[in-house]
Motif scaffolding. Structure first.
Motif, PDB file in Angstrom:
ATOM      1  N   GLY A   1       4.483   4.791  -4.804  1.00 55.22           N
ATOM      2  CA  GLY A   1       3.424   3.807  -4.706  1.00 55.22           C
ATOM      3  C   GLY A   1       2.157   4.243  -5.406  1.00 55.22           C
ATOM      4  O   GLY A   1       1.998   5.409  -5.775  1.00 55.22           O
ATOM      5  N   ILE A   2       1.265   3.272  -5.586  1.00 54.13           N
ATOM      6  CA  ILE A   2      -0.017   3.498  -6.239  1.00 54.13           C
ATOM      7  C   ILE A   2      -1.128   3.045  -5.297  1.00 54.13           C
ATOM      8  O   ILE A   2      -1.101   1.913  -4.799  1.00 54.13           O
ATOM      9  N   ASP A   3      -2.081   3.931  -5.045  1.00 52.17           N
ATOM     10  CA  ASP A   3      -3.263   3.586  -4.262  1.00 52.17           C
ATOM     11  C   ASP A   3      -4.418   3.443  -5.244  1.00 52.17           C
ATOM     12  O   ASP A   3      -4.958   4.443  -5.738  1.00 52.17           O
ATOM     13  N   LEU A   4      -4.778   2.193  -5.577  1.00 54.62           N
ATOM     14  CA  LEU A   4      -5.812   1.963  -6.571  1.00 54.62           C
ATOM     15  C   LEU A   4      -7.189   2.376  -6.073  1.00 54.62           C
ATOM     16  O   LEU A   4      -8.044   2.777  -6.866  1.00 54.62           O
ATOM     17  N   GLU A   5      -7.431   2.298  -4.777  1.00 53.89           N
ATOM     18  CA  GLU A   5      -8.735   2.687  -4.240  1.00 53.89           C
ATOM     19  C   GLU A   5      -8.933   4.193  -4.317  1.00 53.89           C
ATOM     20  O   GLU A   5      -9.991   4.673  -4.731  1.00 53.89           O
ATOM     21  N   LYS A   6      -7.917   4.944  -3.919  1.00 48.28           N
ATOM     22  CA  LYS A   6      -8.002   6.411  -3.988  1.00 48.28           C
ATOM     23  C   LYS A   6      -7.615   6.941  -5.361  1.00 48.28           C
ATOM     24  O   LYS A   6      -7.792   8.122  -5.641  1.00 48.28           O
ATOM     25  N   ASP A   7      -7.100   6.059  -6.225  1.00 50.78           N
ATOM     26  CA  ASP A   7      -6.687   6.413  -7.587  1.00 50.78           C
ATOM     27  C   ASP A   7      -5.602   7.486  -7.566  1.00 50.78           C
ATOM     28  O   ASP A   7      -5.667   8.485  -8.275  1.00 50.78           O
ATOM     29  N   LEU A   8      -4.588   7.239  -6.733  1.00 48.06           N
ATOM     30  CA  LEU A   8      -3.499   8.206  -6.566  1.00 48.06           C
ATOM     31  C   LEU A   8      -2.142   7.549  -6.794  1.00 48.06           C
ATOM     32  O   LEU A   8      -1.948   6.370  -6.496  1.00 48.06           O
ATOM     33  N   TRP A   9      -1.219   8.337  -7.334  1.00 46.32           N
ATOM     34  CA  TRP A   9       0.200   8.010  -7.242  1.00 46.32           C
ATOM     35  C   TRP A   9       0.787   8.785  -6.069  1.00 46.32           C
ATOM     36  O   TRP A   9       0.379   9.919  -5.789  1.00 46.32           O
ATOM     37  N   TYR A  10       1.769   8.200  -5.418  1.00 46.04           N
ATOM     38  CA  TYR A  10       2.562   8.906  -4.427  1.00 46.04           C
ATOM     39  C   TYR A  10       3.995   8.997  -4.974  1.00 46.04           C
ATOM     40  O   TYR A  10       4.685   7.997  -5.115  1.00 46.04           O
TER      41      TYR A  10
END
Length: 451
Positions: free
Chosen positions: A437-446
């Motif tokens: 997944g992608i967290d656009l707020e934290k700017d992270l990939w999981y």
């Protein structure tokens, strides 16, 4: 995969953008981002930091490519119709360039009169070459087709659109034959089948497909899936294996142990990639031979000379190129250039400038292996690290139309934009192929670390 737990904690707690001129929440306009609940076993990776690393990749690859072009085919040995005398050594760095086998009247490189780094200053433009341009095409095709895995038809159509059919098109050996076959109606992977393409065991895929490793961070199994058809567009057998070795190395660059020196991480990555090479293949034996020379304390020049004697003079380990009487003693072959690349990889010990120097001086098709490792180390240290290594800033513009055609803005792109497009590609891969997944707020990939 080892190193993952440590790296997950390190990235999750400390990664911030090294350099970011645009908002952190880059968002692929052609991707519907799905909600995702991270798992404890996921590897979180900062997209902003990864963008800086992709800029380092493109920059490091350009520097290494153009530096290696100075010595390309200057030294290929003394077997067959073309003899080039003694190989270069460390003492030749900074001395005058010598003519390559392509020089008709003794001309030297137009890129530099001496054996030295070729650098493009701020305000200048890096030119595309065969070490960067096919990778550029593949990235554009992935975005244009809104896919993570290109089909044979998409590859064929992209090649025919962006590569000139006639006049100078900067293709050689297997790449050129594959293009000819595409123009005749064949579709990859038929373009690399040995019965269609006699050049299938040349170097081509080694320098055009490594980038797929970056598209699957820390997951070489998925990187192999993404790169299979692009590799098989031009390569089979050992040439395919060597290309996959490079893809694995690139993917593993996201799994390193940040507490260890870069040299140790590169050796770990190489050993992991070596597991992919069947022991009976000449590519595996070449790797093992060079590694043994390194561990025995031989100099890189001694290791390189031993490679020449073992594989081109004595034709050991099933490497029979010399007896096949190919032009320039198969100086474009996958095997001999892979062996030379392992010399620069091991003896460069993760130092960007040293690796480029050794790769450029090692011989044969010296720009290609050098660009591969320049790009890898450039990624590992990021754009900032590349600039620090050379103590200067560089041009960030890139002219794909030097070698290819059919792109907007008359072919002028920028390295930051190329890196941004890489992030968009990875977003789709993470979501659709990795199941992450992608967290656009934290700017992270999981990144799921289990298959």
């Amino acid at each position: 995969m080892k190193h993952v737990t440590y790296l997950a904690l390190l990235i999750g707690l400390t990664f911030t953008s090294c350099q970011e001129s645009e908002p952190n929440n880059l968002q692929n306009p052609d991707l519907l981002y799905a909600d995702y609940q991270p798992k404890e076993t996921d590897l979180p990776i900062s997209r902003a930091d990864y963008k800086n690393k992709l800029e380092g990749f493109w920059l490091g690859q350009c520097i290494a490519n153009w530096t290696g072009l100075v010595t390309e085919m200057d030294k290929i040995g003394n077997i067959g119709a073309i003899k080039t005398g003694d190989f270069y050594t460390r003492e030749d760095w900074g001395k005058p360039d010598l003519p390559s086998i392509f020089s008709e009247n003794g001309e030297i490189s137009k890129w530099s009169p001496t054996l030295d780094f070729v650098l493009e200053d701020q305000g200048g433009i890096w030119g595309a070459d065969d070490d960067t341009d096919i990778e550029y095409i593949y990235q554009e095709l992935l975005l244009a087709n809104k896919t993570s895995i290109l089909s044979g038809e998409q590859i064929r159509d992209g090649w025919l659109k962006h590569i000139k059919k006639e006049e100078e098109n900067y293709l050689w050996v297997s790449n050129q034959k594959a293009l000819d076959l595409m123009n005749e109606g064949l579709v990859p992977p038929a373009t690399s089948a040995p019965e269609n393409n006699p050049e299938y065991d040349m170097i081509d895929a080694q320098l055009t497909t490594e980038i797929f490793g970056f598209y699957a961070p820390a997951r070489p199994d998925v990187a192999m899936k993404l790169s299979l058809l692009p590799i098989q567009t031009v390569a089979r057998e050992n040439a395919q294996l060597i290309s996959e070795f490079n893809v694995i190395m690139y993917s593993l660059a996201s799994s390193i142990d940040a507490s260890k020196p870069i040299a140790d991480n590169i050796k770990w990555m190489a050993e992991e990639a070596r597991k992919h090479l069947p022991n009976e293949t000449y590519s595996a034996k070449m790797y093992d031979f060079v590694k043994a020379q390194y561990q025995a304390g031989k100099t890189w020049e001694e290791a390189r000379d031993a490679v020449y004697e073992r594989y081109q003079v004595n034709q050991e380990d099933g490497y029979d190129m010399t007896s096949r009487n190919i032009y320039c003693n198969a100086c474009f072959a996958a095997g001999i250039n892979f062996a030379a690349s392992i010399v620069s990889l091991y003896y460069g010990e993760g130092d960007l400038k040293e690796t480029i120097k050794i790769g450029s001086l090692a011989g044969w098709d010296s720009d290609n292996p050098t660009a591969t490792w320049g790009g890898l180390i450039g990624f590992m240290i990021g754009k900032d690290g590349v600039e620090e290594a050379f103590g200067r800033k560089f041009a960030d513009k890139f002219n794909i139309h030097r070698t290819r055609v059919g792109f907007p803005n008359n072919g002028i792109d920028s390295i930051p934009n190329m890196a941004k497009k890489g992030i968009y590609v990875i977003d789709r891969v993470v979501q659709e192929e990795l199941g992450g997944g992608i967290d656009l707020e934290k700017d992270l990939w999981y990144i799921p670390t289990t298959k």
